[in-house]
Design an enzyme around this catalytic site. Structure first.
Site, PDB file in Angstrom:
ATOM      1  N   LYS A  87      12.097  14.729   2.133  1.00  9.13           N
ATOM      2  CA  LYS A  87      11.477  15.275   3.344  1.00  9.13           C
ATOM      3  C   LYS A  87      12.312  16.466   3.815  1.00  9.13           C
ATOM      4  O   LYS A  87      13.524  16.343   4.047  1.00  9.13           O
ATOM      5  CB  LYS A  87      11.427  14.165   4.403  1.00  9.13           C
ATOM      6  CG  LYS A  87      10.376  14.357   5.460  1.00  9.13           C
ATOM      7  CD  LYS A  87      10.243  13.084   6.290  1.00  9.13           C
ATOM      8  CE  LYS A  87       9.311  13.249   7.457  1.00  9.13           C
ATOM      9  NZ  LYS A  87       9.353  12.091   8.347  1.00  9.13           N
TER      10      LYS A  87
HETATM   11  O1  G3P Z   1       8.334  10.782  11.180  1.00  9.57           O
HETATM   12  C1  G3P Z   1       7.951  11.831  11.966  1.00  9.57           C
HETATM   13  C2  G3P Z   1       7.056  11.518  13.140  1.00  9.57           C
HETATM   14  O2  G3P Z   1       6.143  10.541  12.819  1.00  9.57           O
HETATM   15  C3  G3P Z   1       7.763  11.307  14.455  1.00  9.57           C
HETATM   16  O3  G3P Z   1       6.970  10.671  15.420  1.00  9.57           O
HETATM   17  O4  G3P Z   1       6.638   9.593  17.631  1.00  9.57           O
HETATM   18  O5  G3P Z   1       8.832  10.706  17.116  1.00  9.57           O
HETATM   19  O6  G3P Z   1       6.793  12.061  17.516  1.00  9.57           O
HETATM   20  P1  G3P Z   1       7.334  10.761  17.008  1.00  9.57           P
END
Ligand code: G3P
Length: 217
Positions: A87
């Protein structure tokens, strides 16, 4: 649409995997830190454990931001298990690195994507997955799902092979709307996946069926 779980928590990964509908896992440094994982060896061991639990792509994020740093780190991550997807953040050196990984047969997930232009660059570099963060877009009062629709449309029009991986999912409706928008993958917290199960009429109907079944005995 494939279902990935967006966590580094082993119990939650196991619970989602036990449902039989899990296709992969995504993590990020925030999710790894939340599990108290520290140091290169512990990080690698944790990714290996996840890969052994789930039969599907497991996104492992690089921590470096220079081309050389991302390449060195990504090669080490990719060597942990064949299912590891490196990633890489949507930055200039990240795009260069994604192209390098593509040319060397290493799968990538381009993360922190918030615009169609960024998604075009990720696809041009050959990213396996592109991760638009729809919840964070909604947080700013834009429409995250609209971005998924736009990217899916561009990729279909242009014939790009990169899979659209909707990330930053906050609720079950996000999952439904991403499915409608044509996302290839939705990476979700366990709570959003389990939220799909819920409907009050299911609960009421089941109670009635159970009561009627009882009366037949
Ligand atoms: O893995 C990346 C993403 O899904 C992060 O989510 O909830 O931290 O915006 P969030």
């Amino acid at each position: 649409m494939k279902f990935f779980i967006d966590t580094a928590n082993l119990a939650q990964i196991q619970e989602a995997n036990d449902l039989g509908i899990l296709d992969g896992v995504t993590t990020n440094p925030t999710l790894m830190a939340k599990e108290g994982i520290k140091g290169t060896d512990a990080i690698a061991a944790h990714y290996k454990t996840i890969c052994e639990m789930v039969d599907g792509p497991v996104s492992a994020e690089v921590l470096g931001t220079t081309f050389e740093g991302i390449i060195a780190e990504g090669q080490k991550l990719a060597a942990i298990h064949p299912n590891i997807v490196v990633k890489v953040p949507m930055i200039k050196d990240g795009i260069k690195a994604i192209k390098w990984f593509t040319d060397h047969g290493i799968k990538t997930n381009c993360t922190l994507v918030f615009s169609a232009g960024q998604a075009i660059l990720a696809a041009k570099a050959g990213a396996t997955f592109v991760s638009p963060f729809i919840g964070r877009i909604d947080d700013g009062s834009w429409d995250g799902v609209q971005l998924i629709e736009q990217i899916v449309n561009i990729y279909n029009t242009q014939g790009y092979m990169t899979e659209v991986l909707a990330a930053s999912i906050r609720n079950p409706l996000h999952i439904v709307r991403c499915a409608e928008a044509g996302a290839d993958v939705c990476t979700c917290p366990l709570s959003s996946i389990l939220g799909l199960l819920k409907h009050p009429l299911t609960d009421i109907g089941l109670q009635q069926f159970l009561a009627d079944a009882q009366s037949m005995q």
